[in-house]
Design a protein around this motif. Structure first.
Motif, PDB file in Angstrom:
ATOM      1  N   ALA A 156       0.978  -1.027   0.215  1.00  0.00           N
ATOM      2  CA  ALA A 156       0.052   0.269  -0.183  1.00  0.00           C
ATOM      3  C   ALA A 156       0.898   1.373   0.261  1.00  0.00           C
ATOM      4  N   GLU A 157       0.332   2.107  -0.537  1.00  0.00           N
ATOM      5  CA  GLU A 157       0.965   3.635  -0.661  1.00  0.00           C
ATOM      6  C   GLU A 157      -0.066   4.615   0.115  1.00  0.00           C
ATOM      7  N   PHE A 158       0.606   5.549   0.869  1.00  0.00           N
ATOM      8  CA  PHE A 158      -0.070   6.522   1.632  1.00  0.00           C
ATOM      9  C   PHE A 158       0.503   8.029   1.384  1.00  0.00           C
ATOM     10  N   PHE A 159      -0.546   8.818   1.198  1.00  0.00           N
ATOM     11  CA  PHE A 159      -0.065  10.556   1.557  1.00  0.00           C
ATOM     12  C   PHE A 159      -0.227  10.601   3.133  1.00  0.00           C
ATOM     13  N   VAL A 160       0.830  11.027   3.808  1.00  0.00           N
ATOM     14  CA  VAL A 160       0.893  11.162   5.115  1.00  0.00           C
ATOM     15  C   VAL A 160       1.296  12.521   5.472  1.00  0.00           C
ATOM     16  N   LEU A 161       0.186  13.109   6.533  1.00  0.00           N
ATOM     17  CA  LEU A 161       0.305  14.600   6.855  1.00  0.00           C
ATOM     18  C   LEU A 161       0.671  14.492   8.313  1.00  0.00           C
ATOM     19  N   PRO A 162       1.670  15.244   9.024  1.00  0.00           N
ATOM     20  CA  PRO A 162       1.625  15.220  10.304  1.00  0.00           C
ATOM     21  C   PRO A 162       0.557  15.841  11.131  1.00  0.00           C
ATOM     22  N   ALA A 163       0.061  15.267  12.332  1.00  0.00           N
ATOM     23  CA  ALA A 163      -1.199  15.724  12.918  1.00  0.00           C
ATOM     24  C   ALA A 163      -1.314  16.856  13.115  1.00  0.00           C
ATOM     25  N   GLU A 164      -0.324  17.580  13.504  1.00  0.00           N
ATOM     26  CA  GLU A 164      -0.225  19.108  13.876  1.00  0.00           C
ATOM     27  C   GLU A 164      -0.548  19.886  12.620  1.00  0.00           C
ATOM     28  N   GLU A 165      -0.164  19.619  11.414  1.00  0.00           N
ATOM     29  CA  GLU A 165      -0.365  20.324  10.173  1.00  0.00           C
ATOM     30  C   GLU A 165      -1.981  19.916   9.704  1.00  0.00           C
ATOM     31  N   PHE A 166      -2.477  18.698   9.921  1.00  0.00           N
ATOM     32  CA  PHE A 166      -3.888  18.427   9.684  1.00  0.00           C
ATOM     33  C   PHE A 166      -4.735  19.200  10.660  1.00  0.00           C
ATOM     34  N   ALA A 167      -4.349  19.286  11.940  1.00  0.00           N
ATOM     35  CA  ALA A 167      -5.171  20.237  12.831  1.00  0.00           C
ATOM     36  C   ALA A 167      -5.232  21.615  12.319  1.00  0.00           C
ATOM     37  N   TYR A 168      -3.937  22.233  12.212  1.00  0.00           N
ATOM     38  CA  TYR A 168      -3.800  23.435  11.844  1.00  0.00           C
ATOM     39  C   TYR A 168      -4.964  23.693  10.430  1.00  0.00           C
ATOM     40  N   ALA A 169      -4.736  22.833   9.366  1.00  0.00           N
ATOM     41  CA  ALA A 169      -5.455  23.049   8.248  1.00  0.00           C
ATOM     42  C   ALA A 169      -6.904  23.121   8.450  1.00  0.00           C
ATOM     43  N   VAL A 170      -7.339  22.285   9.141  1.00  0.00           N
ATOM     44  CA  VAL A 170      -8.719  22.141   9.616  1.00  0.00           C
ATOM     45  C   VAL A 170      -9.230  23.389  10.277  1.00  0.00           C
ATOM     46  N   ARG A 171      -8.413  23.655  11.441  1.00  0.00           N
ATOM     47  CA  ARG A 171      -8.980  24.982  12.159  1.00  0.00           C
ATOM     48  C   ARG A 171      -8.818  26.349  11.388  1.00  0.00           C
ATOM     49  N   THR A 172      -7.768  26.376  10.323  1.00  0.00           N
ATOM     50  CA  THR A 172      -7.715  27.662   9.648  1.00  0.00           C
ATOM     51  C   THR A 172      -8.422  27.614   8.258  1.00  0.00           C
ATOM     52  N   TRP A 173      -8.741  26.743   7.668  1.00  0.00           N
ATOM     53  CA  TRP A 173      -9.418  26.999   6.634  1.00  0.00           C
ATOM     54  C   TRP A 173     -10.743  26.608   6.345  1.00  0.00           C
ATOM     55  N   PHE A 174     -11.342  26.066   7.551  1.00  0.00           N
ATOM     56  CA  PHE A 174     -12.767  25.648   7.795  1.00  0.00           C
ATOM     57  C   PHE A 174     -13.206  26.057   9.052  1.00  0.00           C
ATOM     58  N   PRO A 175     -13.255  27.325   9.739  1.00  0.00           N
ATOM     59  CA  PRO A 175     -13.555  27.510  10.977  1.00  0.00           C
ATOM     60  C   PRO A 175     -14.869  27.413  11.361  1.00  0.00           C
ATOM     61  N   MET A 176     -16.032  27.608  10.505  1.00  0.00           N
ATOM     62  CA  MET A 176     -17.286  27.114  10.828  1.00  0.00           C
ATOM     63  C   MET A 176     -17.574  25.795  10.674  1.00  0.00           C
ATOM     64  N   ALA A 177     -16.881  24.891   9.806  1.00  0.00           N
ATOM     65  CA  ALA A 177     -17.011  23.352   9.985  1.00  0.00           C
ATOM     66  C   ALA A 177     -16.312  22.757  10.916  1.00  0.00           C
ATOM     67  N   LEU A 178     -15.161  23.383  11.786  1.00  0.00           N
ATOM     68  CA  LEU A 178     -14.573  23.226  12.853  1.00  0.00           C
ATOM     69  C   LEU A 178     -15.456  23.117  13.948  1.00  0.00           C
ATOM     70  N   HIS A 179     -16.227  24.330  14.279  1.00  0.00           N
ATOM     71  CA  HIS A 179     -17.392  24.277  15.225  1.00  0.00           C
ATOM     72  C   HIS A 179     -18.606  23.262  15.053  1.00  0.00           C
ATOM     73  N   LEU A 180     -18.851  23.062  13.730  1.00  0.00           N
ATOM     74  CA  LEU A 180     -19.821  22.070  13.486  1.00  0.00           C
ATOM     75  C   LEU A 180     -19.299  20.575  14.032  1.00  0.00           C
ATOM     76  N   LEU A 181     -18.323  20.126  13.379  1.00  0.00           N
ATOM     77  CA  LEU A 181     -17.679  18.977  13.689  1.00  0.00           C
ATOM     78  C   LEU A 181     -17.481  18.820  15.237  1.00  0.00           C
ATOM     79  N   GLU A 182     -16.929  19.734  15.857  1.00  0.00           N
ATOM     80  CA  GLU A 182     -16.764  19.807  17.642  1.00  0.00           C
ATOM     81  C   GLU A 182     -17.997  19.325  18.075  1.00  0.00           C
ATOM     82  N   GLY A 183     -18.869  20.163  17.666  1.00  0.00           N
ATOM     83  CA  GLY A 183     -20.525  19.868  18.236  1.00  0.00           C
ATOM     84  C   GLY A 183     -21.103  18.521  17.748  1.00  0.00           C
ATOM     85  N   LEU A 184     -20.865  18.084  16.555  1.00  0.00           N
ATOM     86  CA  LEU A 184     -21.188  16.705  16.162  1.00  0.00           C
ATOM     87  C   LEU A 184     -20.342  15.663  16.751  1.00  0.00           C
ATOM     88  N   PHE A 185     -19.332  15.680  17.016  1.00  0.00           N
ATOM     89  CA  PHE A 185     -18.503  14.934  17.753  1.00  0.00           C
ATOM     90  C   PHE A 185     -18.696  14.587  19.145  1.00  0.00           C
TER      91      PHE A 185
END
Length: 476
Positions: free
Chosen positions: A110-139
């Motif tokens: 298998a082959e994977f694209f690998v992104l460090p966790a802190e970079e993935f977290a930064y992208a979600v928080r920065t690029w999708f602020p509204m979605a972040l709140h929705l995801l937090e509430g949903l989770f």
């Protein structure tokens, strides 16, 4: 990191997860992510390890598994390009423990694209602020709601099965208690009558013949077949008349016991000849006590056997003291489930078993399959409140085993049939169903056993068909 370890923005856009990102965002991911290759069979990460990376599948096949009660249980397997796993909750930060919830293993190279966790977290928080709140509430909201609903579902299932089991156990247990109390009275009566017989009026040879009569009476009681009602009534009248003629008071009370043991007038004549006219009254009563005692012991034996069978069915149903995955006979599992659900069978519902007894055992998770049978059978009962026929049918086709649960109920309307396996979808009134039964059944059969579950329905003929691989689930 060398350029050969990077993924170009163009290739990133071919993944469904990133196809709507801007060129700038794709470039940011390409700069911070890397590609990794893993050989077949290797663990990409282990459950419980610190979640340090977010993985996206580029090629090959993978499997997710969890450790449950000491056993590694596969929960998902796929070769779909673009699926992701790993540090998927890193955007929640330290509010959730950042550890891998599963073990990810490469089934093939298998082959994977690998992104460090802190970079993935930064992208979600920065690029999708509204979605972040929705995801937090949903989770957090879903986690709390699911915990409550799942716990309630388990408690209701346990309460229902416990009520049915105690109801089934109560009848033979009460019968054993009643028979034991009656047996104590009969044994006391036997001792008194024996004392009257053995007070010197019978010599040794007569006592010996009396014991032979007793043994013969016991043998007859064990071998006697039940007479038709009319024949039994005639035999009881004849025996009662004989007892009255020979001075046995209350002969009508003794006659049913003697007749049920296969003792008639000819046998009583032989007994009277053996002990003599003077001893016939205590002798007959003593023999009646003997027969009654034997019948009561038979009732106790039947009751205890029934209790033992119910306990065995409960153990089989729950798969106590057994490994989660084992070689099982689906017929044994189906019969155990029916025993546990005996008290839930509506009046007027007939159960038909059409088993292919040539089916081989299968490697499966027995307790989980019993949960599937329970959900399907209970739904069938609910569809036939006014009576009908439940048919359990099994057969084999090549390397597959099929179990069909069919009912003659109202059927499933075409409009809702595509949704019946959706979680929380239910047609029952509010408060009477969680909508999880068929969803759980689907996941057990499809995800855990690599099988299939299908449904066909029209009024008067609804059939759920479970297809299982005959080999081990991981080889399916």
């Amino acid at each position: 990191m060398s350029e050969s370890d990077r993924l170009s923005p163009e290739r990133l856009r071919t993944l469904f997860l990133f196809e709507e990102l801007s060129e700038e965002q794709l470039g940011w991911l390409a700069e911070r992510g890397r590609t990794e290759q893993r050989p077949a069979g290797e663990a990409v990460y282990e459950e419980g390890e610190a979640a340090t990376c977010f993985f996206v599948l580029l090629g090959g096949a993978i499997a997710l598994s969890r450790v449950l009660h000491g056993d590694d249980v596969e929960v998902s397997r796929t070769d779909q390009r673009g699926v992701y796993a790993g540090a998927t909750r890193s955007y929640l930060g330290d509010r959730v423990e950042q550890r891998y919830a599963h073990t990810l293993r490469a089934v093939t190279d298998a082959e994977f694209f690998v992104l460090p966790a802190e970079e993935f977290a930064y992208a979600v928080r920065t690029w999708f602020p509204m979605a972040l709140h929705l995801l937090e509430g949903l989770f957090f909201g879903s986690r709390a709601a699911n915990a409550i609903v799942n716990e309630r579902e388990r408690l209701l299932a346990l309460a229902s099965l416990s009520a049915g089991l105690t109801h089934e156990l109560n009848n033979p247990a009460a019968a054993a208690v009643r028979a034991t109390a009656a047996l104590r009275e009969r044994v006391t009566g036997m001792r008194h009558k024996l004392a009257m017989i053995a007070d010197g009026r019978l010599d040794g040879s007569e006592l010996h013949r009396l014991v032979e009569l007793q043994d013969d009476a016991v043998r007859r009681a064990g071998e006697a077949d039940a007479l038709p009602a009319l024949a039994a009534a005639d035999a009881e009248d004849a025996v009662g008349d004989w007892l009255e003629e020979h001075g046995v008071a209350g002969g009508w009370e003794l006659a049913p016991t003697l007749v049920s043991a296969g003792i008639g007038v000819p046998w009583l004549d032989a007994a009277a000849t053996t002990v003599g006219a003077d001893n016939i009254v205590p002798t007959v009563r003593w023999l009646a006590y003997t027969v009654d005692t034997e019948l009561l012991m038979g009732e106790i034996d039947d009751a205890v056997t029934r209790i033992s069978g119910l306990v065995g069915a409960a153990q089989q149903y729950a798969q106590l003291d057994r490994a989660p995955q084992q070689t099982v006979d689906v017929h044994t599992l189906l019969d155990a489930t029916l025993t546990m659900l005996q008290a839930k069978i509506p009046a007027g519902v007939r159960v038909v078993r059409e088993y292919d007894r040539e089916l081989p055992p299968v490697s499966a998770y027995g307790a989980e399959l019993n949960q599937v049978w329970t959900n399907l059978i209970v739904n069938a009962f609910d569809a036939m409140p006014d009576g009908g026929t439940l048919t359990l049918r099994t057969w084999r086709a090549e390397d597959r085993l099929f179990v069909e649960v069919a009912d003659t109920g109202t059927g499933i309307p075409d409009a809702i049939r595509p949704r019946i396996f959706e979680p929380f979808f239910t047609t029952k009134p509010v408060g009477e169903g969680t909508g999880l039964g068929l969803d759980i059944s689907y996941r057990i059969v499809v995800n855990k056993h690599r099988g299939d579950i299908r449904v066909t329905s029209e009024p008067g003929d609804t059939r759920f068909t479970v297809c299982l691989p005959i080999g081990p689930p991981e080889e399916a």
